[in-house]
Design a protein around this motif. Sequence first.
Motif, short mmCIF file in Angstrom:
data_model
loop_
_atom_site.label_atom_id
_atom_site.label_comp_id
_atom_site.label_asym_id
_atom_site.label_seq_id
_atom_site.Cartn_x
_atom_site.Cartn_y
_atom_site.Cartn_z
N GLU A 114 -0.54 4.17 -2.13
CA GLU A 114 -1.96 4.37 -1.61
C GLU A 114 -2.17 5.09 -0.30
OE1 GLU A 114 -6.25 2.24 -2.20
OE2 GLU A 114 -4.54 1.12 -2.50
N VAL A 122 0.99 -1.27 0.10
CA VAL A 122 0.03 -0.11 0.26
C VAL A 122 0.98 1.37 0.29
CG1 VAL A 122 -2.07 -1.25 1.08
CG2 VAL A 122 -0.11 0.04 2.57
N SER A 131 -2.44 9.10 -0.45
CA SER A 131 -3.47 10.01 -0.78
C SER A 131 -4.15 11.02 -0.11
CB SER A 131 -4.54 8.94 -1.27
OG SER A 131 -5.32 8.54 0.00
#
Length: 221
Positions: free
Chosen positions: A88, A85, A91
């Motif tokens: 991600e 991850v 973000s």
Amino acid sequence: DGKMNVAIDGPAGAGKSTVARLVAEELGYIYVDTGAMYRAVSLHMLRKDISPEDMTQVLQEAQDLVIDLQPDRGGQKVFCNGEDVTSEIRSREVTGIVSRYAQIEGLRTQLVDTQRQMALRKGVVMDGRDIGTTVLPDAEVKIFMTASVQERALRRFKELEPSDGLTLEQLERDIATRDKLDENREVSPLRCAEDAIVLDTTKMNIHEVVDKIVSYCTMVR
Ligand code: C5P
């Protein structure tokens, strides 16, 4: 061979992770980004639709969550239950909510425990908000890195892609909000440890900051 632990704390966007990674590289130490752990947990909760207000559910869900940090070409990869991850967790959605999950005491206890284990054998450069005060109060070197909000927002801004569509003003606001949450929470808030060296990096470049920290480390050793 006298390995030490180095704690690097400070507000959002001060450049802690870049600096910590480079210091670790120079010393041949392991770099641990604790913010990434809070981010990975937050991403997981977002996906499961568990709000930070649902403390009981957050804690229950966090219990069998495996967050794993792995060194990767001078950087670090982040795994959550085996899934990579790393990107991600950066973000804006995660960034916007991570400080709310990070207020939950039981969650902090769990992550702090893992962080202490990673530092048991020393030779770790760890960055975060509460490393010098709570996670590693016995760290041989403690640095508190700051910079003005404007400068921190500008640094973030330069890292962004134009397609992110964020303005400098938005970044400044986001950063100020996150600082306020981190400074004012009840459990181990963002604080400068009494025995930390304060580095205001507003007018310093990365290289200068890294050199300074490495030289403190050499002095202690
Ligand atoms: O360092 P980074 O900006 O990635 O951290 C994200 C958030 O995680 C922080 O704003 C803070 O709320 C939380 N955090 C924390 N304690 C740490 C590291 C991060 O509460 N040691």
